[in-house]
Motif scaffolding. Structure first.
Motif, PDB file in Angstrom:
ATOM      1  N   ASN A 403       2.956  -4.614  -4.447  1.00  0.00           N
ATOM      2  CA  ASN A 403       3.833  -3.671  -3.743  1.00  0.00           C
ATOM      3  C   ASN A 403       3.041  -2.662  -2.927  1.00  0.00           C
ATOM      4  O   ASN A 403       3.470  -2.246  -1.850  1.00  0.00           O
ATOM      5  N   GLY A 404       1.893  -2.268  -3.448  1.00  0.00           N
ATOM      6  CA  GLY A 404       1.047  -1.352  -2.681  1.00  0.00           C
ATOM      7  C   GLY A 404       0.546  -1.987  -1.402  1.00  0.00           C
ATOM      8  O   GLY A 404       0.586  -1.378  -0.318  1.00  0.00           O
ATOM      9  N   VAL A 405       0.069  -3.217  -1.500  1.00  0.00           N
ATOM     10  CA  VAL A 405      -0.405  -3.936  -0.313  1.00  0.00           C
ATOM     11  C   VAL A 405       0.737  -4.136   0.682  1.00  0.00           C
ATOM     12  O   VAL A 405       0.560  -3.954   1.892  1.00  0.00           O
ATOM     13  N   ALA A 406       1.913  -4.480   0.188  1.00  0.00           N
ATOM     14  CA  ALA A 406       3.068  -4.687   1.064  1.00  0.00           C
ATOM     15  C   ALA A 406       3.386  -3.432   1.868  1.00  0.00           C
ATOM     16  O   ALA A 406       3.711  -3.515   3.062  1.00  0.00           O
ATOM     17  N   THR A 407       3.297  -2.281   1.237  1.00  0.00           N
ATOM     18  CA  THR A 407       3.602  -1.024   1.928  1.00  0.00           C
ATOM     19  C   THR A 407       2.658  -0.783   3.093  1.00  0.00           C
ATOM     20  O   THR A 407       3.082  -0.397   4.197  1.00  0.00           O
ATOM     21  N   ILE A 408       1.362  -1.010   2.867  1.00  0.00           N
ATOM     22  CA  ILE A 408       0.381  -0.810   3.935  1.00  0.00           C
ATOM     23  C   ILE A 408       0.580  -1.834   5.044  1.00  0.00           C
ATOM     24  O   ILE A 408       0.518  -1.504   6.235  1.00  0.00           O
ATOM     25  N   VAL A 409       0.830  -3.081   4.671  1.00  0.00           N
ATOM     26  CA  VAL A 409       1.005  -4.143   5.662  1.00  0.00           C
ATOM     27  C   VAL A 409       2.212  -3.862   6.553  1.00  0.00           C
ATOM     28  O   VAL A 409       2.133  -3.978   7.788  1.00  0.00           O
ATOM     29  N   ILE A 410       3.329  -3.493   5.962  1.00  0.00           N
ATOM     30  CA  ILE A 410       4.543  -3.260   6.751  1.00  0.00           C
ATOM     31  C   ILE A 410       4.401  -1.996   7.593  1.00  0.00           C
ATOM     32  O   ILE A 410       4.919  -1.923   8.719  1.00  0.00           O
ATOM     33  N   SER A 411       3.691  -0.998   7.094  1.00  0.00           N
ATOM     34  CA  SER A 411       3.421   0.199   7.902  1.00  0.00           C
ATOM     35  C   SER A 411       2.605  -0.169   9.134  1.00  0.00           C
ATOM     36  O   SER A 411       2.879   0.304  10.242  1.00  0.00           O
ATOM     37  N   ARG A 412       1.619  -1.013   8.935  1.00  0.00           N
ATOM     38  CA  ARG A 412       0.799  -1.467  10.073  1.00  0.00           C
ATOM     39  C   ARG A 412       1.634  -2.305  11.022  1.00  0.00           C
ATOM     40  O   ARG A 412       1.525  -2.197  12.247  1.00  0.00           O
ATOM     41  N   TRP A 413       2.478  -3.154  10.451  1.00  0.00           N
ATOM     42  CA  TRP A 413       3.374  -4.017  11.226  1.00  0.00           C
ATOM     43  C   TRP A 413       4.290  -3.179  12.122  1.00  0.00           C
ATOM     44  O   TRP A 413       4.591  -3.547  13.253  1.00  0.00           O
ATOM     45  N   GLU A 414       4.702  -2.032  11.613  1.00  0.00           N
ATOM     46  CA  GLU A 414       5.583  -1.139  12.362  1.00  0.00           C
ATOM     47  C   GLU A 414       4.818  -0.201  13.296  1.00  0.00           C
ATOM     48  O   GLU A 414       5.419   0.564  14.036  1.00  0.00           O
ATOM     49  N   GLY A 415       3.490  -0.243  13.245  1.00  0.00           N
ATOM     50  CA  GLY A 415       2.691   0.673  14.051  1.00  0.00           C
ATOM     51  C   GLY A 415       2.726   2.093  13.529  1.00  0.00           C
ATOM     52  O   GLY A 415       2.520   3.048  14.289  1.00  0.00           O
ATOM     53  N   GLU A 416       2.976   2.254  12.232  1.00  0.00           N
ATOM     54  CA  GLU A 416       3.097   3.587  11.632  1.00  0.00           C
ATOM     55  C   GLU A 416       2.052   3.817  10.537  1.00  0.00           C
ATOM     56  O   GLU A 416       2.296   4.533   9.577  1.00  0.00           O
ATOM     57  N   LEU A 417       0.903   3.187  10.699  1.00  0.00           N
ATOM     58  CA  LEU A 417      -0.177   3.357   9.733  1.00  0.00           C
ATOM     59  C   LEU A 417      -1.303   4.161  10.359  1.00  0.00           C
ATOM     60  O   LEU A 417      -1.823   3.789  11.414  1.00  0.00           O
ATOM     61  N   ASP A 418      -1.650   5.262   9.731  1.00  0.00           N
ATOM     62  CA  ASP A 418      -2.769   6.079  10.184  1.00  0.00           C
ATOM     63  C   ASP A 418      -4.059   5.423   9.686  1.00  0.00           C
ATOM     64  O   ASP A 418      -4.470   5.609   8.536  1.00  0.00           O
ATOM     65  N   LYS A 419      -4.681   4.628  10.543  1.00  0.00           N
ATOM     66  CA  LYS A 419      -5.851   3.854  10.129  1.00  0.00           C
ATOM     67  C   LYS A 419      -7.039   4.739   9.772  1.00  0.00           C
ATOM     68  O   LYS A 419      -7.828   4.399   8.889  1.00  0.00           O
ATOM     69  N   THR A 420      -7.152   5.861  10.454  1.00  0.00           N
ATOM     70  CA  THR A 420      -8.244   6.786  10.140  1.00  0.00           C
ATOM     71  C   THR A 420      -8.075   7.352   8.734  1.00  0.00           C
ATOM     72  O   THR A 420      -9.022   7.437   7.947  1.00  0.00           O
ATOM     73  N   LYS A 421      -6.845   7.720   8.408  1.00  0.00           N
ATOM     74  CA  LYS A 421      -6.546   8.242   7.079  1.00  0.00           C
ATOM     75  C   LYS A 421      -6.733   7.162   6.016  1.00  0.00           C
ATOM     76  O   LYS A 421      -7.222   7.429   4.916  1.00  0.00           O
ATOM     77  N   LEU A 422      -6.345   5.933   6.341  1.00  0.00           N
ATOM     78  CA  LEU A 422      -6.510   4.809   5.417  1.00  0.00           C
ATOM     79  C   LEU A 422      -7.986   4.600   5.086  1.00  0.00           C
ATOM     80  O   LEU A 422      -8.362   4.480   3.916  1.00  0.00           O
ATOM     81  N   LYS A 423      -8.810   4.575   6.118  1.00  0.00           N
ATOM     82  CA  LYS A 423     -10.239   4.347   5.910  1.00  0.00           C
ATOM     83  C   LYS A 423     -10.869   5.477   5.114  1.00  0.00           C
ATOM     84  O   LYS A 423     -11.667   5.243   4.194  1.00  0.00           O
ATOM     85  N   ALA A 424     -10.485   6.715   5.436  1.00  0.00           N
ATOM     86  CA  ALA A 424     -11.049   7.859   4.735  1.00  0.00           C
ATOM     87  C   ALA A 424     -10.644   7.878   3.266  1.00  0.00           C
ATOM     88  O   ALA A 424     -11.450   8.159   2.375  1.00  0.00           O
TER      89      ALA A 424
END
Length: 454
Positions: A403-424
């Motif tokens: 479920n955690g992976v799904a949340t990140i994947v769908i956020s990225r899919w929607e263009g609503e993932l802060d990649k800088t924050k994810l990496k940090a």
């Protein structure tokens, strides 16, 4: 160059190791295992500690989901986007869940963990599974769908059924989003209420080590290590298959989405240990909402995907179902045709929906699936009763990671993932990667979320 010169301010001291939640939970689990093994009667008596912690968390799940989903939908504005996120989530859940079902089937065919048991169903005491069988037969598809509709609005919150709460939350969010200025006031009030609920969660979670100790001491004391030895091949096969699924299937999905599955697992280590101790992924649902926000996923996506995933994205449960069914077929020397195995896949894909992270739910769905495959004696379920508690832990852990992976994947899919924050966060460069006491909770967390989403 000094810290003040670059505007960084003083560096926060690292927390003392024994104050880290994951360390406390790990120690508590070890003590619980030792007590249950050395003094089974005393370990069994520790059950109320585990039950109390799970009950405390579960009483907060309904209001947390309601506030998170309603506020998330209300602040989106574009309801078509809400529907799009929901559709993408369902598509993703179905695809990955099917892969989990197929993987369990393939591993069972290759490893054959049930071969050589030669169990005679006529000699099995079926009394231990009578309640599960009765519940499974009553849970028809129509009854299951109708069960999503609560008797009343307040009744859904009082009962705490995840699907019922999700239904009224989505309807409420849509209604609030269409109320204009009045809706904004309601959304603000719900946001404030959510701040209070998250603060309560922060208080309750500090008792996680006590809950993990009680639950683990009871598990070892009541079921014992001996039950693992008799069916060790099945338990080992299930854990190995789940690890394979996480590293290969979810790992590939994570890599495609731009992050490491190993770093992600390390990021949610506190939650994984709590789930390991309590055998229920529901105990960390509110924490997962916070931590996914800490990874840069938008509030609206987190609010929809996490609660929905707890009912529709049960990767661990799916692996368990196909693996266990073929184990029982092999153990009772029941041959299955390819058509029957495909039937098992289709039925399991339906019965697994709604089996939330509550301990034992996976066993009920397994019984429900067996009722449509009459060739396998349903009384053979009694063979698994002694080890189901140990299997439940792995189911919950795999479901949580999925479920955690799904949340990140769908956020990225929607263009609503802060990649800088994810990496940090995954690199440990931000407090979001630390344990819950170091996370912004309550009003601070929701206020930050509102600013980031605006």
């Amino acid at each position: 160059m000094g810290e003040a010169a670059v505007g960084l301010g003083p560096i926060a001291p690292r927390p003392v190791w024994y104050r880290n939640l994951y360390v406390q939970v790990l120690i508590a689990i070890a003590i619980g295992v030792a007590l249950g093994f050395a003094a089974p009667a005393t370990g069994t008596a520790m059950k109320p500690f585990g039950d109390a912690f799970v009950a405390l968390i579960r009483m907060m799940i309904a209001p947390v989901i309601f506030c998170t989903v309603v506020h998330g939908i209300a602040t989106v504005g574009d309801l078509r986007r809400v529907g799009r996120v929901g559709l993408k989530a369902i598509v993703y859940f179905e695809v990955v869940s099917t892969v989990a079902l197929v993987l369990g089937l393939i591993v069972a065919e290759v490893v054959k963990p049930g071969a050589g048991f030669n169990i005679d169903p006529a000699k099995i005491n079926a009394s231990s599974v009578a309640n599960y069988v009765t519940a499974a037969k009553q849970d028809s598809i129509a009854a299951h769908l109708l069960g999503i509709i609560p008797d009343s609005f307040v009744g859904a919150l009082a009962k705490g059924d995840l699907l019922q709460v999700l239904l009224i939350s989505v309807l409420s969010g849509i209604a609030v989003a269409n109320l204009g200025q009045t809706g904004e006031k309601i959304s603000s009030a719900i946001d404030a209420a959510g701040a209070m609920f998250f603060r309560i969660i922060g208080i309750i979670v500090r008792f996680a080590p006590i809950g993990a100790f009680g639950a683990m001491a009871y598990t070892i004391g009541a079921f014992g290590i001996k039950s693992l030895l008799s069916l060790g091949a099945l338990v080992a096969t299930f854990y190995g298959t789940s690890i394979l699924f996480i590293l290969v299937v979810l790992g590939s999905i994570a890599w495609w989405s731009g992050f490491s599955i190993l770093r992600f697992v390390a990021y949610i280590r506190d939650e994984l240990l709590i789930v390991l101790g309590t055998s229920s992924s529901e105990t960390v649902l509110p924490r997962m909402i916070q931590k996914m926000r800490g990874l840069g996923a938008s509030q609206s996506v987190v609010g929809l995907v996490i609660p929905t995933g707890y009912s529709f994205n049960l990767d661990g449960t799916n692996i368990y179902m196909t693996l266990s069914i073929l184990f029982l077929a092999q153990a009772t020397n029941t041959p299955l045709t390819l058509a029957q195995e495909l039937q098992i896949l289709l039925v399991a894909a339906l019965t697994s929906k709604g089996a939330s992270g509550v301990t034992g739910a996976g066993f009920i769905t397994l019984a429900a699936t067996l009722t449509v495959v009459p060739d396998i004696p349903i009384t053979s379920l009694a063979v698994l009763v002694g080890i189901d508690k140990f299997m439940s832990e792995c189911r919950a852990l795999t479901n949580l990671v999925g479920n955690g992976v799904a949340t990140i994947v769908i956020s990225r899919w929607e263009g609503e993932l802060d990649k800088t924050k994810l990496k940090a966060a995954l690199s440990g460069a931000t407090p979001a990667a630390a344990s819950l006491p170091d996370l912004p909770v309550g009003a601070d967390a929701l206020r930050q979320a509102s600013v980031q989403d605006s």
